[in-house]
Enzyme design. Structure first.
Site, short mmCIF file in Angstrom:
data_model
loop_
_atom_site.label_atom_id
_atom_site.label_comp_id
_atom_site.label_asym_id
_atom_site.label_seq_id
_atom_site.Cartn_x
_atom_site.Cartn_y
_atom_site.Cartn_z
N LYS A 285 47.25 48.95 39.88
CA LYS A 285 48.12 48.32 38.89
C LYS A 285 49.37 49.19 38.72
CE LYS A 285 49.07 45.91 35.01
NZ LYS A 285 49.54 44.54 35.26
N LEU B 251 52.49 45.18 32.01
CA LEU B 251 52.14 46.47 32.64
C LEU B 251 51.35 47.40 31.72
CD1 LEU B 251 55.36 47.27 34.75
CD2 LEU B 251 53.32 46.00 35.41
N CYS C 294 61.11 44.72 37.81
CA CYS C 294 61.12 45.17 36.42
C CYS C 294 62.56 45.09 35.95
CB CYS C 294 60.69 46.63 36.32
SG CYS C 294 59.03 46.92 36.94
N ILE D 291 54.90 38.58 48.33
CA ILE D 291 55.89 38.46 47.29
C ILE D 291 55.29 38.83 45.94
CG2 ILE D 291 57.24 36.64 48.40
CD1 ILE D 291 55.77 34.60 46.60
C1 LIG Z 1 47.48 39.20 36.17
C2 LIG Z 1 48.44 39.72 37.17
C3 LIG Z 1 48.98 40.99 37.04
C4 LIG Z 1 49.89 41.49 37.96
N1 LIG Z 1 50.39 42.75 37.81
C5 LIG Z 1 51.22 43.26 38.74
C6 LIG Z 1 51.68 44.58 38.66
O1 LIG Z 1 51.33 45.34 37.77
N2 LIG Z 1 52.52 45.05 39.61
C7 LIG Z 1 52.93 44.27 40.66
O2 LIG Z 1 53.68 44.74 41.51
N3 LIG Z 1 52.48 43.01 40.78
C8 LIG Z 1 51.64 42.48 39.85
N4 LIG Z 1 51.18 41.20 39.99
C9 LIG Z 1 51.61 40.41 41.15
C10 LIG Z 1 50.59 40.49 42.28
O3 LIG Z 1 50.41 41.79 42.74
C11 LIG Z 1 51.00 39.56 43.45
O4 LIG Z 1 52.23 40.04 43.97
C12 LIG Z 1 51.17 38.13 43.05
O5 LIG Z 1 50.22 37.77 42.06
C13 LIG Z 1 51.05 37.17 44.22
O6 LIG Z 1 49.79 37.28 44.85
P1 LIG Z 1 48.53 36.34 44.47
O7 LIG Z 1 49.00 34.94 44.47
O8 LIG Z 1 47.50 36.65 45.52
O9 LIG Z 1 48.09 36.77 43.11
C14 LIG Z 1 50.28 40.69 39.07
C15 LIG Z 1 49.73 39.41 39.21
C16 LIG Z 1 48.82 38.93 38.30
C17 LIG Z 1 48.26 37.56 38.49
#
Ligand SMILES: Cc1cc2nc3c(=O)[nH]c(=O)nc-3n(C[C@H](O)[C@H](O)[C@H](O)COP(=O)(O)O)c2cc1C
Ligand SMILES: Cc1cc2nc3c(=O)[nH]c(=O)nc-3n(C[C@H](O)[C@H](O)[C@H](O)COP(=O)(O)OP(=O)(O)OC[C@H]3O[C@@H](n4cnc5c(N)ncnc54)[C@H](O)[C@@H]3O)c2cc1C
Ligand SMILES: Cc1cc2nc3c(=O)[nH]c(=O)nc-3n(C[C@H](O)[C@H](O)[C@H](O)COP(=O)(O)OP(=O)(O)OC[C@H]3O[C@@H](n4cnc5c(N)ncnc54)[C@H](O)[C@@H]3O)c2cc1C
Ligand SMILES: Cc1cc2nc3c(=O)[nH]c(=O)nc-3n(C[C@H](O)[C@H](O)[C@H](O)COP(=O)(O)O)c2cc1C
Ligand code: FES
Ligand code: FES
Lengths: 299, 312, 312, 299
Positions: free
Chosen positions: B51, B79, B136, B199
């Site tokens: 995270k 975050l 961010c 992405i």
């Molecule tokens: C609940 C949640 C929290 C996330 N927190 C972060 C994060 O702290 N940092 C980050 O770079 N991306 C974060 N993301 C984005 C994911 O890492 C990822 O890029 C995005 O969800 C697309 O992938 P997915 O469709 O497999 O979830 C978060 C996504 C979700 C759903």
């Protein structure tokens, strides 16, 4: 509840972790039975049943193989039998409606048992159990366990109306006393569970509650006011149920006296009633650990 | 899960660092890995992407923090996390002890924050490399998101690359919410990024029909899950087309091995599984298995052969 | 369907032109309306938004033209259509005879094409107004899409507004694939747009696991359907927030009355139902009915009161 | 087939529209029966049954109320009974697999009948019907109709193997002659349907075909070579099935001799076999109306 209470003045300790980790299984529904406004599902899930402790929950995938709804639905464990787990589902939105439509022979994908169980009091302590709506179901197993540990069990189960009452019989079979309340008076006493709670809290050494947030708050407040430790099982919106997403948090005072946004799935759902800052749920008080980094300043 | 359950060589790399397998967690979707232990063998993953961490501990935003959407979800966690001290004291040692490689996601609101985080992570055992979450708000630029501006994005990456352990590859995590993702990719690569993560979530909004207000306190949130997969594959395709030599960690809606295969064929040499973990806690291991089987069926003897194959 | 099946006043307007109801078809998702006749009362719709027409007849792209995606689809039709002569001779008279209002979508690859189309549509019976599909490649700018550049977009809109019948409102249809949709919205509004249609599809790509190549011959395609709804609602919200006086025709993933309600609360004074029609040919009528009921339940006596309500 | 054939040299006319418009209904499955590799579903759908003509199809919503798959699945009508419609489903991807799992008592959302029916020949004309795989099912109704119009009916049904043969009995009950072929020889003659077609086309005054594209092309070519008009029911990927999305097009020569990208859902699925430019399916030949506007120039 004041936010400045001293560290030592809490009546509860944070609930400890469950003794065993969860499993993920595709399991069969062995029976589906309407109970009032709800549906009781019994699942052939021996590994979950064997691990489950009262207060824990399971999380179901919903909608079948082509589903557009990816988030699991958390449902409290209402009881365990010979290799089986029972849950009570209130059809509400699409996910719980789908669950409530499962029939014997169908399979469902379940993860559990999840979350922390209710901590047990010293043997022989009189326990007050308060269930709101389907929340009462989650207390049946607890009632049995408490009795087997020598507790006297007083149960209160309440709901909006008779159809939404739950587990009255099951609690009746195991508790020493059961009070029933309904908001509309269609069964038991007319009114909220608090009428009964106010009467019974004095004879109790510990209180447990499961149900809607306002009810949990009322029970916790009544218990704390009476100097009785209470444990509440909260119901926060959850995306994962296993502790990895951080969606299910609420402000809870830890054993060090500091408030943190705690995950209700892995640090709960059972929290000390006097440790949950009910009034602050859904907001970000300045004294939550890390609020300063969010730009929230001490007023 | 066994890593080599088929004859296909599934090893890959993040920049110069070798990985046992191409499937990683996604930042923010598996916390710091510990909660997945009951469900998957963490050491068999390519890495745990942690995270995003900032300098100080953060409470994150008030709830509600999410809304379910068709084939996806919207989140606005803010975050929440322990801060770099907490990470260095708690989570990273836990992973290192178990031999689980960590790809550490860092975040900040000014360039110096990112650089300081990179400095703090130099030489930390088990830290394979850094994923720089530039989605961010940049406090020095009226809150515009770094990732939406090629200049701001490359300032961050240049600072991180300069500060970071030379042995740790630096990946820039890009946002799809831009008119031209290739120009951002090019800018951060020129600034020194060793690879690209693509992405991050799409900016979305859900209005609660009961309250008639946005569900999330922060109004908008990040859309993720299978719903966004075609957008993610498109971004990976475009960037690999323009910059074929730059390694890509692909993500966005991966749920199955065939989904992961799309990213690999489009140009990703590794993938992260995010939202799907909420649906299936063992998704990372399953995706690895299914991807290996899919590659074998298609006659590939190694994952590497398949990377970018759809462009040929 | 009866238009007034609840007590709620569902009338609205496109710019200065009144509509009997707020639910329209979406361009390219109901052809020219005729095929929906067995399923819905076309005269009860706000309007039929016709498939984008260009000056000349177009064959469109070769097949495959679509791929199903989670809660959505990708399409690359290539604007197959009869050209403006065909439209004026065939489809528009058919609609006019039946009293079905047409909101005519026009498209082109140079500014003059758009202007000529607007000229040809001046005073044509039954043509309520023009929706300008600027998500087309601009041949004069290395194929960059008009909608991705505030300048190019406003050139088109200024030319159309100047050429068009003054009684016909001109709506600019915006693409979500931009870093800052508000700046595009502002530019086209300043150029004379009477309203904004949002959103067009998102650029996506699907790779066929069997052929290991992009499914669509044109490689990328447009993503639509409920999957994109949070992005669409976000765009409507942001633009209404910045430009509260500009009317918005909202679209993107609307499948139910509650979906439509989100758009209305975010700031749309009318909505288009696109991909959902493929799932349910009577979706437009059902959405109207459900939206009327939802407004009534929430105590609104007119649709107009609810427009932008989530911002208050 | 040459692209420069003169307007008058076609053996077929475009199939006319159906006589009645489609309806959309939620209908009940009255029976579900496995037939070889397929599942035959019978639906209580009186309005569809009453309107249906051989060659038409229906389009099903798939996946249930929470589905992520929004596009309907088109399935040929295999027959109609007393208020019922029968279809034969080959489980393949998620949509057809879901359909094939429906059971008596389930409901499905169906739109139909869709598309243009097979045009009938002059009374008494001998007709050759050629079905490939589940495509044969769509010819059963046609065979009956042709017989009732005084035609002699010769049927050929072929498939990869015995399990994928379809409607052999049904066609046998109504046709004057039925030839069966399988690629692997597991039933009937070993080989493609073309072996039988080549033998029978000479005695036929018209040919009809339903099945995979390569088979349609082979039958159409054989018929055209023999100077026999043919009608083929094509299977193109469809998003809407009702003519509004333009995804299902293929190059077809119109009555004016010009090739257009025609919608297989509303201008088909039945086309004159000599009018479909099979070799050009999936490409954009320069002489398709409007290809010039796409930048395609005459070579
Ligand atoms: C609940 C949640 C929290 C996330 N927190 C972060 C994060 O702290 N940092 C980050 O770079 N991306 C974060 N993301 C984005 C994911 O890492 C990822 O890029 C995005 O969800 C697309 O992938 P997915 O469709 O497999 O979830 C978060 C996504 C979700 C759903
Ligand atoms: C620990 C725990 C135990 C629970 N026990 C039970 C139980 O025993 N029986 C029962 O019927 N329900 C129980 N719930 C609530 C149940 O998870 C939700 O009612 C159900 O998820 C609603 O989902 P839906 O698809 O019907 O509604 P939707 O409104 O479509 O749900 C949308 C999203 O919001 C979440 N959500 C909606 N309502 C709630 C709610 N009340 N609590 C938490 N999340 C919600 C859903 O999980 C889902 O992610 C419990 C919830 C938690 C957290
Ligand atoms: C006019 C017509 C009649 C048909 N009749 C029958 C029938 O009687 N029995 C039967 O089993 N199937 C029939 N099909 C094919 C059937 O529609 C597809 O097999 C089915 O849609 C496959 O869907 P899926 O979800 O299983 O596969 P997926 O691969 O998941 O489908 C993805 C998408 O591609 C489309 N698609 C995939 N395969 C085909 C195909 N072969 N033809 C057209 N579209 C396809 C689907 O409709 C869907 O939109 C017919 C198709 C058409 C156009
Ligand atoms: C098959 C298809 C064809 C489309 N054709 C056009 C078009 O010709 N002109 C246009 O402006 N938008 C076109 N669109 C975009 C839609 O009008 C709409 O903006 C988009 O699909 C989002 O709405 P939806 O999710 O309700 O479909 C098309 C969309 C689809 C799915
Ligand atoms: S539900 Fe994901 S952390 Fe609690
Ligand atoms: S399937 Fe939509 S036009 Fe034919």
């Amino acid at each position: 509840m004041s936010t400045s209470r001293a560290k030592g003045s809490y009546l509860t300790q944070p609930a400890p972790k469950a003794s065993q980790p969860p499993v993920q299984r595709e399991v069969e529904v062995v029976s589906a039975r309407p109970v009032g406004a709800y549906v009781e599902l019994t699942l052939a899930a021996p590994e979950v049943a064997q691990r489950a402790q009262p207060g824990q929950f399971v999380a179901f995938a919903v909608g079948g193989p082509m589903t557009a709804n990816l988030l699991r639905r958390s449902i409290a464990i209402a009881g365990t039998g010979e290799g089986t787990v029972t849950v009570v589902v209130a059809p509400h939105g699409p996910g719980s409606t789908w669950l409530a439509e499962r029939r014997a022979g169908d399979t469902v994908d379940v993860v559990g048992p999840l979350g922390r169980p209710f901590p047990l009091p010293g043997s022989g302590t009189t326990a007050l159990l308060v269930g709101g709506g389907y929340g009462a179901a989650a207390l049946v197993g607890l009632a049995g366990l408490l009795r087997s540990h020598g507790s006297r069990v007083l149960a209160v189960t309440g709901a909006a109306d008779a159809a939404r009452l739950c587990s009255v019989e099951e609690l009746g079979a195991v508790a020493d006393r059961v009070e029933v309340t309904t908001d509309d008076g269609s069964a038991g006493r007319a009114g909220r569970v608090t009428v009964a709670v106010d009467e019974l809290i004095g004879e109790s050494g510990v209180a447990y509650a499961c149900g809607p947030m306002p009810m949990l708050r009322a029970v916790a407040d009544a218990a704390t006011a009476a100097g009785v430790p209470s444990y509440v099982a909260v119901e926060e919106s959850m995306a994962c149920g296993i502790g990895v997403c951080m969606t299910c948090v609420l402000p809870v005072v830890g054993s060090d006296g500091q408030t943190r946004f705690s995950r209700s799935c892995t640090e709960g759902p059972v929290f000390g009633g006097d440790r949950v800052r009910f009034a602050d749920v859904g907001s970000l008080p300045w004294d939550v650990v890390g609020a300063d980094a969010m730009g929230v300043v001490r007023p | 899960m066994t890593v080599l359950d088929t004859a296909v060589d599934m090893t890959t790399a993040l920049g110069s660092v070798p990985l046992v397998g191409p499937v990683l967690t996604a930042s923010g979707c598996s916390a710091f890995g510990q909660e997945l232990e009951p469900f998957v063998d963490l050491t068999a993953l390519g890495a745990v992407v942690t995270k995003s961490v900032q300098l100080r501990p953060r409470s994150g935003r008030p709830t509600p923090r999410m809304a379910e959407t068709p084939s996806g979800m919207l989140n606005s966690i803010g975050l929440q996390g322990p801060g770099i001290d907490g990470l260095l004291a708690g989570e990273l040692p836990w992973l290192a002890e178990r031999g689980v490689p960590a790809f550490v996601s860092i975040a900040g609101t000014r360039v110096e924050d990112f650089a300081e985080l990179a400095t703090r992570l130099r030489g930390v055992p088990g830290v394979l490399g850094l994923e720089v979450n530039i989605s961010c708000p940049n406090v020095e630029s009226r809150g515009e998101v770094f990732a939406c501006d090629p200049l701001a994005a490359s300032d961050v990456i240049a600072a991180v690359r300069a500060a970071a352990d030379p042995a740790q590859p630096v990946y820039a995590k890009l946002s799809p919410d831009v008119t031209d993702i290739v120009s951002v990719a090019r800018a951060v690569t020129e600034a020194g990024a060793d690879g690209l993560s693509m992405i991050n979530t799409l900016l979305g909004l859900v209005i609660d029909p009961d309250t008639m207000k946005p569900v999330l306190g922060g109004v908008t949130g990040g859309l993720s899950g299978p719903a966004v997969r075609p957008v993610a594959v498109r971004c990976v395709w475009q960037v690999h087309q323009a910059l074929p030599e730059v390694p890509i960690l692909g993500m966005g809606g991966i749920r199955s091995g065939l989904d992961a295969l799309q990213f690999v064929l489009a140009g990703a040499s590794a993938v992260s599984v995010g939202t799907a973990v909420f649906h299936d806690p063992s998704a990372t291991a399953r995706v690895h298995r299914e991807l290996a089987a899919a590659l074998a069926e298609r006659g590939f003897s190694s994952l590497r052969e398949a990377v970018g194959y759809a462009h040929r």
